[in-house]
Design a protein around this motif. Structure first.
Motif, short mmCIF file in Angstrom:
data_model
loop_
_atom_site.label_atom_id
_atom_site.label_comp_id
_atom_site.label_asym_id
_atom_site.label_seq_id
_atom_site.Cartn_x
_atom_site.Cartn_y
_atom_site.Cartn_z
N ASP A 168 -10.05 -8.72 33.94
CA ASP A 168 -10.46 -8.14 32.65
C ASP A 168 -10.13 -6.66 32.59
O ASP A 168 -9.62 -6.16 31.59
CB ASP A 168 -11.97 -8.32 32.43
N ASN A 186 -7.65 -5.05 29.94
CA ASN A 186 -8.22 -4.13 28.95
C ASN A 186 -7.87 -2.66 29.20
O ASN A 186 -7.69 -1.90 28.25
CB ASN A 186 -9.74 -4.28 28.91
N ASN A 244 -5.88 -12.33 29.45
CA ASN A 244 -6.67 -12.39 30.69
C ASN A 244 -6.44 -13.71 31.40
O ASN A 244 -6.21 -13.76 32.61
CB ASN A 244 -8.17 -12.26 30.39
#
Length: 141
Positions: free
Chosen positions: A34, A38, A93
């Motif tokens: 993640d 991100n 992801n």
């Protein structure tokens, strides 16, 4: 067999412990993926495509400006939104996680094949076998 004893036997089996370790490591690894998506990939994608995927949405309420100028978190407070940018991030992801796991399994399988292909030296004869071999050789002479 008592319930406690049976549960203890079940919980201490190798498969259950291995599964627990796998789940814990998988959860931690998911957080790493993640963060990679991100914090590293999505900003680069945002710069290249002039978009911040995390804030892309389609408003589904009249209370939210139609131009989607509000950040996603604020728009969600005002009403329902179709957060397709967030979905794209989650899909990325998954793809990255699946690729990393595939590469891990591929490497493990390669190591297993090398280990299985390695010739195993025959065990050295025991002292009894050596003695019998000497007796046999003496009798042949």
């Amino acid at each position: 067999m008592g319930f406690v004893k049976e549960f203890k036997e079940f919980a201490t089996k190798g498969n259950v412990v291995d599964l627990a370790v796998g789940v814990i490591i998988g959860g931690a690894f998911g957080k790493i993926v993640d963060s990679v998506v991100n914090d590293l990939i999505m900003p680069v994608v945002g710069i290249l495509f002039k978009a911040d995927f995390s804030n892309l949405y389609i408003p589904l309420s009249d209370k939210i400006p139609a131009d989607a100028s509000l950040p996603l978190a604020e728009a969600r407070k005002l009403g329902p939104v179709f957060a397709w940018g967030n979905f794209v991030t989650v899909v990325l992801n998954f793809v990255i996680l699946a690729f990393v796991i595939f590469m891990l399994i591929k490497g493990i399988n390669r190591l297993k094949r090398k280990h299985e292909e390695a010739p195993v030296a025959p065990p050295a004869p025991t002292t009894t076998e050596q003695l019998l071999t000497e007796i046999r050789d003496s009798l042949k002479k």
